[in-house]
Scaffold this active site. Structure first.
Site, PDB file in Angstrom:
ATOM      1  N   LYS A  66      17.285 -22.918   0.185  1.00 22.06           N
ATOM      2  CA  LYS A  66      17.232 -22.948   1.561  1.00 22.06           C
ATOM      3  C   LYS A  66      16.749 -24.241   2.096  1.00 22.06           C
ATOM      4  O   LYS A  66      15.663 -24.858   1.260  1.00 22.06           O
ATOM      5  CB  LYS A  66      16.489 -21.760   2.343  1.00 22.06           C
ATOM      6  N   ASP A  67      16.850 -24.867   3.023  1.00 23.93           N
ATOM      7  CA  ASP A  67      16.416 -25.985   3.638  1.00 23.93           C
ATOM      8  C   ASP A  67      14.808 -26.096   3.770  1.00 23.93           C
ATOM      9  O   ASP A  67      14.237 -25.081   4.246  1.00 23.93           O
ATOM     10  CB  ASP A  67      16.925 -26.408   5.261  1.00 23.93           C
TER      11      ASP A  67
END
Length: 106
Positions: A66-67
């Protein structure tokens, strides 16, 4: 605090070196939601392993990254850990680089 009675050596052999007995009525994997802010998945899961003193070979399993910049959540799993142990880590969030690493189990 890892005083869980299910992790004690109860194989009946006595002495050192026995394996912990995991109850047959419990699944091997505990799935949880990792909620994080401004920290990448790899760092957050490494912090969970370190703070929880989990087996680094088993670690925390997850699919995809995930970012790092943002508020994200994703499903993760850990091998043979009690829900209460994982929730106790949430109360001790110290050391999570750059953001909160909240966990919730379902």
């Amino acid at each position: 605090n890892r005083n869980n009675i299910n992790r004690k050596n109860t194989n009946g052999k006595g002495g050192k070196g026995g394996r912990a007995v995991w109850p047959k009525d419990r699944p091997d994997f505990l799935r949880f939601v990792l909620y994080k802010e401004n920290v990448d998945t790899s760092t957050a899961t490494k912090d969970i392993v370190r703070i929880g003193r989990l087996n680094p070979k088993r670690g925390v399993s997850y699919a995809g990254m995930k970012d790092k910049r943002g508020v994200t959540s994703q499903f993760c799993s850990v091998y043979r850990i009690e829900k209460e142990e994982l929730l106790a880590l949430n109360a001790n969030k110290g050391g999570n680089s750059g953001g909160g690493g909240n966990t919730s189990t379902r």
